[in-house]
Design an enzyme around this catalytic site. Structure first.
Site, short mmCIF file in Angstrom:
data_model
loop_
_atom_site.label_atom_id
_atom_site.label_comp_id
_atom_site.label_asym_id
_atom_site.label_seq_id
_atom_site.Cartn_x
_atom_site.Cartn_y
_atom_site.Cartn_z
N THR A 72 -49.18 1.54 -45.23
CA THR A 72 -50.31 2.46 -45.06
C THR A 72 -50.99 2.25 -43.71
OG1 THR A 72 -50.71 2.52 -47.44
CG2 THR A 72 -52.57 3.12 -46.01
N GLN A 179 -39.49 3.64 -47.33
CA GLN A 179 -38.47 3.66 -48.39
C GLN A 179 -37.06 3.49 -47.82
OE1 GLN A 179 -38.97 3.64 -51.64
NE2 GLN A 179 -41.16 4.02 -51.64
N SER A 199 -42.74 -1.55 -44.72
CA SER A 199 -43.58 -2.35 -45.61
C SER A 199 -42.72 -3.39 -46.33
CB SER A 199 -44.25 -1.42 -46.62
OG SER A 199 -45.00 -2.16 -47.54
N HIS A 201 -43.20 -5.13 -49.18
CA HIS A 201 -43.08 -5.23 -50.64
C HIS A 201 -42.07 -4.25 -51.23
CE1 HIS A 201 -45.59 -1.79 -52.24
NE2 HIS A 201 -46.05 -1.81 -51.00
N CYS A 325 -52.02 8.85 -60.70
CA CYS A 325 -52.64 8.99 -62.02
C CYS A 325 -54.16 8.92 -61.82
CB CYS A 325 -52.24 7.84 -62.93
SG CYS A 325 -50.52 7.86 -63.35
#
Ligand code: PLP
Length: 379
Positions: A72, A179, A199, A201, A325
């Site tokens: 991010t 990704q 990233s 993680h 969500c």
């Protein structure tokens, strides 16, 4: 019932060897890398080694790697930092409707601050059109940001072709490779990429660390101010232990990338074939031949994503809709809406993503559980 994790695009378990590389460092490595004494110099040396591995992994130079707190932050820095540093050359930016919110919300912020942003559409396969990109470019365009592979569908964009188009234009080319990085070989020079976000993680490294590659010819304005770390481009005392873990995750990834690709392609096929064999009605979202092997996004007609995810979870399957969500409800995916408009696929699709902790057995087991749930809902 054994829980089965099929949400590796959200995050991945930390690799055992990464933990082993990090753990002793918490006890023994506490010097500040900016200190000139031996404790500091040791930490500095380990950061330099980690940076070297990051750079080599994308055929870049060490000076071109800025460590960040996340994908991010790398996306924000690429977007806002480039826009601010190049605003005398123009105020137009091009991105696409299916980007991650780290890009889309940064784009909105720039719009609120006087920049014009063009959002390229995608077709039903999830890909942008190169002609549309070409047509959107103006003399004012300073940045083009198109993600390498989508986090919801796994669809891979024509990055090399975009790089070729931008070769003869002033616009800086950013790609969010969060990704893609763990599965696709990336050579920033041959692909014509100026800025690239990664990233840790997502590749079995620790959470809270990433990097932004910045081509040495590109100027990016810092978004934070303080010390001289990261050549003043991203000040703040370095997260040395996470950098060491990130380095280990990259080394393992580079060593196993090809094998992982084969394994995940096999899992995807196994999963899909099992659903077919059990007569589950479904449709795959996105161009299958242009998709990461680790992700499959499936629409189950006659269902809705909230019921699916709740039932999956009750039966030990951890999967995801790509969308956020909010207060217990799932908002329709902006990525699927971009591909299909108001189609019901936007509200009945689930992303399954494969990774290190999966096995042939648990993939088949997962498909059996999914089939039972979907068939109960629709039949
Ligand atoms: N970009 C893409 C494509 C992602 O999938 C993600 C994470 O889901 C991010 C950016 C954000 O990365 P991070 O979680 O490190 O902030």
């Amino acid at each position: 019932m054994e829980p089965i994790y099929l949400d590796h695009a959200a995050t991945t378990p930390v690799h055992r060897d990464v933990v082993a590389a990090m753990y002793p460092m918490y006890e023994n490595l506490y010097g500040n890398p900016s200190s000139i004494h031996s404790f500091g110099r040791k930490a500095r040396q380990l950061i330099d080694e980690a940076r070297h591995v990051m750079a080599k992994s994308i055929q870049a130079d060490e000076k071109e790697i800025i460590f960040t707190s996340s994908g991010t932050e790398a996306d924000n820095m690429a977007f806002i930092g480039t826009a601010l540093a190049n605003k005398e050359k123009g105020n137009h930016i091009i991105t696409s409707v299916q980007e991650h919110h780290a890009v889309l919300h940064a784009a909105e912020y720039l719009e609120e601050n006087g920049f014009n942003v063009t959002y390229l559409p995608v077709d039903h396969t999830g890909r942008i059109s190169l002609e549309a990109l070409q047509a959107a470019l103006t003399d004012d365009t300073i940045l083009v940001s198109i993600m390498f592979a989508n986090n919801e569908t796994g669809v891979i964009q024509p990055i090399k072709e975009i790089g070729n188009i931008l070769n003869s234009h002033q616009a800086i080319f950013h790609t969010d490779a969060v990704q893609a990085y763990g599965l696709l070989p990336i050579d920033v020079t041959s692909l014509g990429i100026d800025l690239l976000s990664v990233s840790a993680h997502k590749i079995n490294g620790p959470k809270g660390i990433g990097f932004l590659y910045v081509n040495k010819r590109v100027h990016v304005q810092p978004l934070a101010f303080g010390g001289e770390q990261e050549r003043k481009r991203r000040p703040g005392t370095e997260n040395v232990v996470s950098m060491i873990g990130f380095q280990k995750a990259v080394e393992i990834m580079l060593d196993q990338r090809e094998k992982r690709n084969q394994t995940y392609a096999h899992y995807k096929e196994l999963f899909i074939n099992r659903l077919r064999a059990l007569e589950v009605p479904f449709k795959i979202n996105g161009a299958e031949s242009q998709t990461l092997n680790s992700i499959v996004n499936i629409s189950f007609p006659g269902t809705n994503v909230e019921a699916l995810l709740t039932n999956f979870d009750l039966n030990g399957i951890a999967a995801s809709s790509g969308s956020a969500c909010t207060a217990g409800s799932v908002e329709p995916s902006h990525v699927l809406a971009a591909m299909f408009g108001q189609d019901e696929a936007c509200t009945n699709s689930v992303r399954f993503s494969f990774g290190l902790n999966n096995t042939e057995e648990n993939i088949v087991d997962a498909a059996n559980r999914v089939a039972k749930i979907v068939n109960r809902i629709v039949k």
